[in-house]
Design a protein around this motif. Structure first.
Motif, PDB file in Angstrom:
ATOM      1  N   ILE A   5       0.997  -1.273   0.038  1.00 25.91           N
ATOM      2  CA  ILE A   5      -0.163  -0.060  -0.207  1.00 25.91           C
ATOM      3  C   ILE A   5       1.012   1.254  -0.115  1.00 25.91           C
ATOM      4  O   ILE A   5       1.705   1.386   0.759  1.00 25.91           O
ATOM      5  CB  ILE A   5      -1.035   0.079   1.131  1.00 25.91           C
ATOM      6  N   SER A   6       0.592   2.151  -1.238  1.00 25.18           N
ATOM      7  CA  SER A   6       1.258   3.548  -1.266  1.00 25.18           C
ATOM      8  C   SER A   6       0.420   4.573  -0.666  1.00 25.18           C
ATOM      9  O   SER A   6      -0.672   4.387  -1.160  1.00 25.18           O
ATOM     10  CB  SER A   6       1.907   3.456  -2.563  1.00 25.18           C
ATOM     11  N   LEU A  99      -2.465  -0.649  12.010  1.00 28.51           N
ATOM     12  CA  LEU A  99      -3.371  -1.726  11.440  1.00 28.51           C
ATOM     13  C   LEU A  99      -2.801  -2.153  10.120  1.00 28.51           C
ATOM     14  O   LEU A  99      -2.530  -3.285   9.765  1.00 28.51           O
ATOM     15  CB  LEU A  99      -4.844  -1.237  11.267  1.00 28.51           C
ATOM     16  N   LEU A 100      -2.647  -1.202   9.231  1.00 32.20           N
ATOM     17  CA  LEU A 100      -1.948  -1.609   7.859  1.00 32.20           C
ATOM     18  C   LEU A 100      -0.490  -2.351   7.792  1.00 32.20           C
ATOM     19  O   LEU A 100      -0.484  -3.224   7.037  1.00 32.20           O
ATOM     20  CB  LEU A 100      -2.009  -0.442   6.654  1.00 32.20           C
ATOM     21  N   SER A 101       0.335  -1.811   8.496  1.00 37.50           N
ATOM     22  CA  SER A 101       1.543  -2.350   8.384  1.00 37.50           C
ATOM     23  C   SER A 101       1.747  -3.956   8.945  1.00 37.50           C
ATOM     24  O   SER A 101       2.659  -4.500   8.666  1.00 37.50           O
ATOM     25  CB  SER A 101       2.562  -1.549   9.501  1.00 37.50           C
ATOM     26  N   ASP A 102       0.656  -4.117   9.797  1.00 34.18           N
ATOM     27  CA  ASP A 102       0.422  -5.729  10.167  1.00 34.18           C
ATOM     28  C   ASP A 102       0.365  -6.886   8.898  1.00 34.18           C
ATOM     29  O   ASP A 102       0.583  -7.706   9.063  1.00 34.18           O
ATOM     30  CB  ASP A 102      -0.634  -5.782  11.199  1.00 34.18           C
ATOM     31  N   LYS A 103      -0.330  -6.039   7.980  1.00 35.42           N
ATOM     32  CA  LYS A 103      -0.852  -6.977   6.691  1.00 35.42           C
ATOM     33  C   LYS A 103      -0.129  -6.633   5.646  1.00 35.42           C
ATOM     34  O   LYS A 103      -0.045  -7.614   4.446  1.00 35.42           O
ATOM     35  CB  LYS A 103      -2.179  -6.815   6.555  1.00 35.42           C
ATOM     36  N   TYR A 104       0.448  -5.314   5.255  1.00 37.08           N
ATOM     37  CA  TYR A 104       1.031  -5.146   4.027  1.00 37.08           C
ATOM     38  C   TYR A 104       2.278  -4.488   3.986  1.00 37.08           C
ATOM     39  O   TYR A 104       2.463  -3.829   5.461  1.00 37.08           O
ATOM     40  CB  TYR A 104      -0.074  -4.076   3.361  1.00 37.08           C
ATOM     41  N   ASP A 105       3.162  -4.287   3.039  1.00 33.46           N
ATOM     42  CA  ASP A 105       4.226  -3.418   3.180  1.00 33.46           C
ATOM     43  C   ASP A 105       3.862  -2.120   2.675  1.00 33.46           C
ATOM     44  O   ASP A 105       3.052  -1.997   1.605  1.00 33.46           O
ATOM     45  CB  ASP A 105       5.305  -3.822   2.169  1.00 33.46           C
ATOM     46  N   LEU A 106       4.235  -0.935   3.307  1.00 35.54           N
ATOM     47  CA  LEU A 106       3.808   0.431   3.233  1.00 35.54           C
ATOM     48  C   LEU A 106       4.829   1.082   2.417  1.00 35.54           C
ATOM     49  O   LEU A 106       6.103   1.147   3.015  1.00 35.54           O
ATOM     50  CB  LEU A 106       3.385   1.054   4.506  1.00 35.54           C
ATOM     51  N   VAL A 107       4.706   1.893   1.841  1.00 33.38           N
ATOM     52  CA  VAL A 107       5.510   3.022   1.269  1.00 33.38           C
ATOM     53  C   VAL A 107       4.797   4.374   1.162  1.00 33.38           C
ATOM     54  O   VAL A 107       3.451   4.636   1.062  1.00 33.38           O
ATOM     55  CB  VAL A 107       6.023   2.530   0.100  1.00 33.38           C
ATOM     56  N   GLY A 123       9.591  10.250  13.051  1.00 28.31           N
ATOM     57  CA  GLY A 123       8.630   9.763  14.046  1.00 28.31           C
ATOM     58  C   GLY A 123       7.713   8.740  13.329  1.00 28.31           C
ATOM     59  O   GLY A 123       6.974   7.846  14.232  1.00 28.31           O
ATOM     60  N   LEU A 124       7.466   8.763  12.169  1.00 30.16           N
ATOM     61  CA  LEU A 124       6.483   7.585  11.628  1.00 30.16           C
ATOM     62  C   LEU A 124       7.352   6.703  10.666  1.00 30.16           C
ATOM     63  O   LEU A 124       6.685   5.649  10.055  1.00 30.16           O
ATOM     64  CB  LEU A 124       5.494   8.289  10.667  1.00 30.16           C
ATOM     65  N   THR A 125       8.784   6.987  10.392  1.00 26.71           N
ATOM     66  CA  THR A 125       9.243   6.309   9.321  1.00 26.71           C
ATOM     67  C   THR A 125       9.415   4.766   9.652  1.00 26.71           C
ATOM     68  O   THR A 125       9.555   3.850   8.801  1.00 26.71           O
ATOM     69  CB  THR A 125      10.718   6.787   9.173  1.00 26.71           C
ATOM     70  N   GLU A 126       9.276   4.335  10.912  1.00 24.65           N
ATOM     71  CA  GLU A 126       9.381   2.770  11.222  1.00 24.65           C
ATOM     72  C   GLU A 126       8.046   2.055  10.401  1.00 24.65           C
ATOM     73  O   GLU A 126       8.215   0.848  10.220  1.00 24.65           O
ATOM     74  CB  GLU A 126       9.128   2.878  12.678  1.00 24.65           C
ATOM     75  N   TYR A 127       7.016   2.638   9.960  1.00 29.01           N
ATOM     76  CA  TYR A 127       6.049   1.795   9.327  1.00 29.01           C
ATOM     77  C   TYR A 127       6.161   1.899   8.147  1.00 29.01           C
ATOM     78  O   TYR A 127       5.456   0.756   7.367  1.00 29.01           O
ATOM     79  CB  TYR A 127       4.699   2.702   9.509  1.00 29.01           C
ATOM     80  N   PHE A 128       7.209   2.330   7.216  1.00 25.26           N
ATOM     81  CA  PHE A 128       7.293   2.330   5.707  1.00 25.26           C
ATOM     82  C   PHE A 128       8.604   1.318   5.536  1.00 25.26           C
ATOM     83  O   PHE A 128       9.815   1.611   6.044  1.00 25.26           O
ATOM     84  CB  PHE A 128       7.382   3.611   5.409  1.00 25.26           C
ATOM     85  N   ARG A 129       8.264   0.540   4.714  1.00 27.40           N
ATOM     86  CA  ARG A 129       9.469  -0.113   3.898  1.00 27.40           C
ATOM     87  C   ARG A 129      10.172   0.748   3.086  1.00 27.40           C
ATOM     88  O   ARG A 129      11.524   0.537   2.996  1.00 27.40           O
ATOM     89  CB  ARG A 129       8.932  -1.323   3.049  1.00 27.40           C
ATOM     90  N   GLU A 130       9.759   1.732   2.410  1.00 26.90           N
ATOM     91  CA  GLU A 130      10.568   2.784   1.598  1.00 26.90           C
ATOM     92  C   GLU A 130       9.632   4.067   1.600  1.00 26.90           C
ATOM     93  O   GLU A 130       8.393   3.980   1.582  1.00 26.90           O
ATOM     94  CB  GLU A 130      10.433   2.386   0.007  1.00 26.90           C
ATOM     95  N   ILE A 131      10.445   4.974   1.249  1.00 24.07           N
ATOM     96  CA  ILE A 131       9.636   6.294   1.428  1.00 24.07           C
ATOM     97  C   ILE A 131      10.248   7.041  -0.084  1.00 24.07           C
ATOM     98  O   ILE A 131      11.661   7.371  -0.115  1.00 24.07           O
ATOM     99  CB  ILE A 131      10.026   7.328   2.605  1.00 24.07           C
ATOM    100  N   PHE A 132       9.331   7.490  -0.949  1.00 25.05           N
ATOM    101  CA  PHE A 132       9.852   7.884  -2.414  1.00 25.05           C
ATOM    102  C   PHE A 132       9.318   9.548  -2.429  1.00 25.05           C
ATOM    103  O   PHE A 132       7.967   9.728  -2.279  1.00 25.05           O
ATOM    104  CB  PHE A 132       9.302   7.046  -3.250  1.00 25.05           C
ATOM    105  N   SER A 133      10.301  10.182  -2.901  1.00 33.04           N
ATOM    106  CA  SER A 133       9.844  11.342  -3.273  1.00 33.04           C
ATOM    107  C   SER A 133      10.088  11.401  -4.815  1.00 33.04           C
ATOM    108  O   SER A 133      11.015  11.197  -5.651  1.00 33.04           O
ATOM    109  CB  SER A 133      10.786  12.516  -2.801  1.00 33.04           C
TER     110      SER A 133
END
Length: 212
Positions: A5-6, A99-107, A123-133
């Motif tokens: 989920i992006s 909730l979402l990070s338990d089931k999906y890879d988040l970006v 402070g939120l980066t732990e939830y994301f597998r990748e962060i794209f600009s």
């Protein structure tokens, strides 16, 4: 089957107060200081310059471009730090990411330049597998479906395995659909309706849980 989920950043995860202050108050105030114009006149000029460039061009998102173009006596970091107290996530964001990070890879997939992303998502980066600009990493704006294709390639995913959620109808809904992704349009103002329109991220979770 969706496995990634992006999420867009500004207007989706984060409230716009911070970026509005930087672009609509900070830059005009510095321009007024340099030119001797009063704040309303400086703001009118700066907004006119923004409009001439337009949000489909990369320069729109480039803070250094505007600092140099307007001859401002500041650095990027200094300007961003002036308003960092305005950074605020939407209230449902921590719960939804949990909730979402338990089931999906988040970006994160944002048009914002990297310096905005780094300060806003601290402070939120732990939830994301990748962060794209899109503008910093791919030198493109999300109006181009190529951005979403590049993200799929980076994530080793096929387009139908990725769902994007965001609040700009073309950049975050039409463009990812054109690239073959699934998409939800986040309409916090309640101006649109439809099966793929959600009013906040909690509604998105409910829809994802019910359909995927």
């Amino acid at each position: 089957m969706i496995r990634i989920i992006s999420l867009d950043m500004d207007g989706t995860l984060m409230k716009s107060g911070f970026v509005d202050k930087v672009w609509m108050e900070g830059i005009p105030a510095l321009y007024a200081e340099r030119t001797g114009l009063d704040i309303p006149a400086a703001k009118e000029h700066v907004i006119g310059e923004y409009a001439r460039v337009g949000s489909d061009r990369m320069e729109w998102y480039d803070l250094l471009y505007w600092i140099e173009k307007l001859g401002l006596k500041t650095g990027k970091d200094e300007l961003l730090q002036m308003y960092e107290d305005e950074i605020e996530a939407y209230p449902e964001v921590p719960e939804v990411l949990e909730l979402l990070s338990d089931k999906y890879d988040l970006v994160v997939t944002s048009n914002a330049a990297r310096e905005f992303i780094d300060i806003e998502l601290e402070g939120l980066t732990e939830y994301f597998r990748e962060i794209f600009s899109a503008t910093s990493d791919f030198r493109e704006v999300k109006k181009s479906p190529l951005v979403y294709g590049a993200i799929c390639a980076q994530m080793d995913a096929r387009p139908f395995e990725v769902l994007h959620i965001g609040d700009h109808y073309h950049y975050d809904y039409e463009s990812p659909l054109q690239a073959g992704l699934d998409a939800l349009f986040l309409d916090r103002k309640g101006e649109r309706s439809g099966p793929e329109v959600v009013g906040d991220l909690r509604e998105a979770v409910e829809l994802i849980d019910g359909c995927l």
